[in-house]
Design a protein around this motif. Structure first.
Motif, PDB file in Angstrom:
ATOM      1  N   ARG A   1       0.731  -1.334   0.037  1.00 11.63           N
ATOM      2  CA  ARG A   1       0.080  -0.215  -0.023  1.00 11.63           C
ATOM      3  C   ARG A   1       0.777   1.227   0.092  1.00 11.63           C
ATOM      4  O   ARG A   1       0.428   2.435  -0.636  1.00 11.63           O
ATOM      5  CB  ARG A   1      -0.987   0.173   1.126  1.00 11.63           C
ATOM      6  CG  ARG A   1      -2.087  -0.879   1.155  1.00 11.63           C
ATOM      7  CD  ARG A   1      -2.977  -0.383   0.058  1.00 11.63           C
ATOM      8  NE  ARG A   1      -3.720   0.697   0.395  1.00 11.63           N
ATOM      9  CZ  ARG A   1      -3.909   1.923   0.159  1.00 11.63           C
ATOM     10  NH1 ARG A   1      -2.882   2.002  -1.098  1.00 11.63           N
ATOM     11  NH2 ARG A   1      -4.456   2.990   0.698  1.00 11.63           N
ATOM     12  N   VAL A   2       2.182   1.169   0.609  1.00  6.58           N
ATOM     13  CA  VAL A   2       2.712   2.536   0.998  1.00  6.58           C
ATOM     14  C   VAL A   2       4.123   2.571  -0.020  1.00  6.58           C
ATOM     15  O   VAL A   2       4.493   3.673  -0.252  1.00  6.58           O
ATOM     16  CB  VAL A   2       2.904   2.532   2.614  1.00  6.58           C
ATOM     17  CG1 VAL A   2       1.958   2.788   3.263  1.00  6.58           C
ATOM     18  CG2 VAL A   2       4.234   1.600   3.030  1.00  6.58           C
ATOM     19  N   GLY A   3       4.538   1.533  -0.614  1.00  6.90           N
ATOM     20  CA  GLY A   3       5.684   1.418  -1.417  1.00  6.90           C
ATOM     21  C   GLY A   3       6.874   1.584  -1.073  1.00  6.90           C
ATOM     22  O   GLY A   3       7.882   1.873  -1.676  1.00  6.90           O
TER      23      GLY A   3
ATOM     24  N   ALA B   1       6.936   0.984   5.623  1.00 11.83           N
ATOM     25  CA  ALA B   1       6.027  -0.285   6.002  1.00 11.83           C
ATOM     26  C   ALA B   1       6.495  -0.991   7.318  1.00 11.83           C
ATOM     27  O   ALA B   1       5.528  -1.591   8.002  1.00 11.83           O
ATOM     28  CB  ALA B   1       6.029  -1.257   4.685  1.00 11.83           C
ATOM     29  N   GLU B   2       7.863  -1.087   7.566  1.00  8.34           N
ATOM     30  CA  GLU B   2       8.152  -1.430   8.857  1.00  8.34           C
ATOM     31  C   GLU B   2       7.762  -0.549   9.805  1.00  8.34           C
ATOM     32  O   GLU B   2       7.520  -0.963  11.035  1.00  8.34           O
ATOM     33  CB  GLU B   2       9.813  -1.329   8.783  1.00  8.34           C
ATOM     34  CG  GLU B   2      10.350  -2.417   8.055  1.00  8.34           C
ATOM     35  CD  GLU B   2      11.787  -2.299   7.744  1.00  8.34           C
ATOM     36  OE1 GLU B   2      12.242  -1.395   8.196  1.00  8.34           O
ATOM     37  OE2 GLU B   2      12.842  -3.157   6.991  1.00  8.34           O
TER      38      GLU B   2
ATOM     39  N   ILE C   1       5.059   2.545  -6.274  1.00  6.75           N
ATOM     40  CA  ILE C   1       5.391   1.112  -5.850  1.00  6.75           C
ATOM     41  C   ILE C   1       6.738   0.786  -6.430  1.00  6.75           C
ATOM     42  O   ILE C   1       7.257   1.195  -7.518  1.00  6.75           O
ATOM     43  CB  ILE C   1       4.338   0.378  -6.721  1.00  6.75           C
ATOM     44  CG1 ILE C   1       2.962   0.773  -6.354  1.00  6.75           C
ATOM     45  CG2 ILE C   1       4.780  -1.027  -6.848  1.00  6.75           C
ATOM     46  CD1 ILE C   1       2.489   0.233  -4.942  1.00  6.75           C
ATOM     47  N   VAL C   2       7.445   0.164  -5.473  1.00  2.00           N
ATOM     48  CA  VAL C   2       8.868  -0.202  -5.746  1.00  2.00           C
ATOM     49  C   VAL C   2       9.093  -1.620  -6.087  1.00  2.00           C
ATOM     50  O   VAL C   2       8.394  -2.404  -5.240  1.00  2.00           O
ATOM     51  CB  VAL C   2       9.795   0.343  -4.860  1.00  2.00           C
ATOM     52  CG1 VAL C   2       9.881   2.088  -5.048  1.00  2.00           C
ATOM     53  CG2 VAL C   2       9.633  -0.025  -3.458  1.00  2.00           C
ATOM     54  N   ALA C   3       9.856  -1.905  -6.664  1.00  5.18           N
ATOM     55  CA  ALA C   3      10.086  -3.473  -6.696  1.00  5.18           C
ATOM     56  C   ALA C   3      10.904  -4.192  -5.607  1.00  5.18           C
ATOM     57  O   ALA C   3      12.112  -3.752  -5.470  1.00  5.18           O
ATOM     58  CB  ALA C   3      10.669  -4.172  -8.105  1.00  5.18           C
TER      59      ALA C   3
END
Length: 232
Positions: free
Chosen positions: A88-90, A95-96, A145-147
């Motif tokens: 959701r946050v990319g 995210a952590e 969005i990052v991979a």
């Protein structure tokens, strides 16, 4: 490998299955234990499942103030919660942070948790979902969005449609996911990235299981329409 196989499988089914009734059946079959991606979560209501009984006992102990029990719950659920938040946050760092805050809030509120109509993992995901919503409201951050490399689920489906889908980057795929209406987007992330069951997703979104199946169907159909022409 990136944890998109469940989503790519659902899209390949949608591309290969023209009518909605058949697609509902195909998605239900793919949701069976032999195919579904694992999120490390068992339903706490299955008395015949030792893992479900263990989780229920840990929750009951944690509600009584047992810090070690809550730590074991953290170990069990943290990966799934992180996956949902990350997509959701990319941002891995954000995210952590939000995942940590999810468990902090969960610990503070655990005495108010009850099993009636609620799965503990779904309850945590609801907290995470609210934190993500608050983040975007407060910062008006633009989702990027990052991979990243995230552990792979165990879904494998070989088809011409999936071969085409394999050429689509995660960035393109999740840009499409995040263009869906909010509930469809969160349903897709919970079901195919986090690996939650229909029942768990229903609990997290406050909907019936039947409604989640229809929501999932509409979301998968909408995503399939955004795929390249040679996949359709």
């Amino acid at each position: 490998m990136r944890n998109t196989s469940g989503l790519r499988m659902a899209l390949s089914l949608a591309l290969a299955t023209p009518d909605d009734r058949s697609l509902l059946i195909a998605l239900a079959v793919a949701d069976s234990p032999a195919y579904a991606p694992s999120n490390g979560g068992s339903s706490p209501h299955d008395d015949n499942d030792p893992e479900a009984s263990r989780l229920r006992a840990l929750v009951d102990l944690a509600k009584e103030g047992d810090a070690e029990a809550f730590g074991q719950l953290y170990d069990h659920y943290v990966s799934g919660v992180f996956r949902f938040v990350y997509y959701r946050v990319g941002s891995q760092q954000l995210a952590e942070d939000l995942t940590s805050e999810t468990f902090v809030r969960g610990l503070r509120a655990i005495q108010r948790f009850n099993w009636q109509g609620k799965d503990f993992g779904a309850w945590l995901t609801t907290i995470a979902r609210n934190l993500v919503a608050d983040h975007f409201k407060s910062s008006r951050a633009r989702l990027e969005i990052v991979a990243e490399t995230i552990p792979e689920g165990k879904v494998t489906v070989a088809s011409p449609e999936q071969e085409v889908l394999a050429l689509i980057s995660n960035e393109m795929l999740f840009e499409a996911v995040n263009s869906l209406p909010n509930e469809q987007r969160d349903c897709i992330l919970m079901r195919f990235i986090q690996g939650m069951s229909i029942a768990q997703t229903a609990a997290a979104l406050g909907r019936s299981e039947g409604a989640i199946k229809q929501l999932q169907l509409r979301a998968v159909r909408s995503l399939a329409k955004t795929m390249p022409e040679d996949a359709r």
